[in-house]
Design a protein around this motif. Structure first.
Motif, PDB file in Angstrom:
ATOM      1  N   VAL A  11      45.505  41.176  40.188  1.00 20.98           N
ATOM      2  CA  VAL A  11      45.742  40.160  41.210  1.00 20.98           C
ATOM      3  C   VAL A  11      46.703  40.711  42.255  1.00 20.98           C
ATOM      4  O   VAL A  11      47.755  41.254  41.917  1.00 20.98           O
ATOM      5  N   THR A  12      46.335  40.537  43.514  1.00 16.23           N
ATOM      6  CA  THR A  12      47.205  40.915  44.626  1.00 16.23           C
ATOM      7  C   THR A  12      47.810  39.655  45.210  1.00 16.23           C
ATOM      8  O   THR A  12      47.085  38.745  45.622  1.00 16.23           O
ATOM      9  N   THR A  13      49.135  39.598  45.230  1.00 19.81           N
ATOM     10  CA  THR A  13      49.808  38.436  45.797  1.00 19.81           C
ATOM     11  C   THR A  13      50.533  38.786  47.097  1.00 19.81           C
ATOM     12  O   THR A  13      50.765  37.922  47.918  1.00 19.81           O
ATOM     13  N   THR A  19      49.429  43.007  40.449  1.00 18.58           N
ATOM     14  CA  THR A  19      49.846  42.730  39.078  1.00 18.58           C
ATOM     15  C   THR A  19      48.620  42.824  38.189  1.00 18.58           C
ATOM     16  O   THR A  19      47.603  42.173  38.451  1.00 18.58           O
ATOM     17  N   ILE A  20      48.707  43.653  37.170  1.00 21.42           N
ATOM     18  CA  ILE A  20      47.607  43.857  36.230  1.00 21.42           C
ATOM     19  C   ILE A  20      48.014  43.222  34.907  1.00 21.42           C
ATOM     20  O   ILE A  20      49.096  43.498  34.387  1.00 21.42           O
ATOM     21  N   LYS A  57      53.408  45.154  37.058  1.00 24.32           N
ATOM     22  CA  LYS A  57      53.401  44.999  38.513  1.00 24.32           C
ATOM     23  C   LYS A  57      53.577  46.379  39.142  1.00 24.32           C
ATOM     24  O   LYS A  57      54.480  47.126  38.777  1.00 24.32           O
ATOM     25  N   ILE A  58      52.680  46.696  40.082  1.00 17.75           N
ATOM     26  CA  ILE A  58      52.724  47.981  40.780  1.00 17.75           C
ATOM     27  C   ILE A  58      52.970  47.710  42.250  1.00 17.75           C
ATOM     28  O   ILE A  58      52.213  46.971  42.886  1.00 17.75           O
ATOM     29  N   PRO A  63      48.036  49.201  51.772  1.00 16.10           N
ATOM     30  CA  PRO A  63      46.938  48.255  52.034  1.00 16.10           C
ATOM     31  C   PRO A  63      45.738  48.963  52.674  1.00 16.10           C
ATOM     32  O   PRO A  63      45.905  49.847  53.523  1.00 16.10           O
ATOM     33  N   GLY A  64      44.536  48.598  52.241  1.00 21.39           N
ATOM     34  CA  GLY A  64      43.318  49.192  52.771  1.00 21.39           C
ATOM     35  C   GLY A  64      42.845  50.426  52.014  1.00 21.39           C
ATOM     36  O   GLY A  64      41.737  50.887  52.214  1.00 21.39           O
TER      37      GLY A  64
END
Length: 72
Positions: A11-13, A19-20, A57-58, A63-64
């Protein structure tokens, strides 16, 4: 010892952060290997706490850019 992994989610917040989460059938440490080449996951985050509900959490991701990961 081999643990079964299930309920794997990524999940990207926030931009550049993911976060995995996953679960294991038995308590285990959390290891996420990742990188921009699926054949060379050259980065890793490890948490040695023995848990069945894992969350890593990484940050610092660009981005992209496509990232690949594996958990163990």
């Amino acid at each position: 010892m081999q643990c079964d992994h299930h309920d794997l989610r990524a999940v990207t917040t926030d931009p550049g952060v993911i976060t995995i989460t996953w679960q294991t059938s038995e308590p285990a440490d959390s290891i996420v290997r990742y990188g921009t080449n699926r054949l060379n996951l050259n980065l890793a985050i490890t948490n040695s706490a023995l848990v069945i509900n894992h969350s890593v959490k990484i940050g610092g991701l660009i981005p992209g850019v496509t990232y690949y990961f594996s958990v163990s």
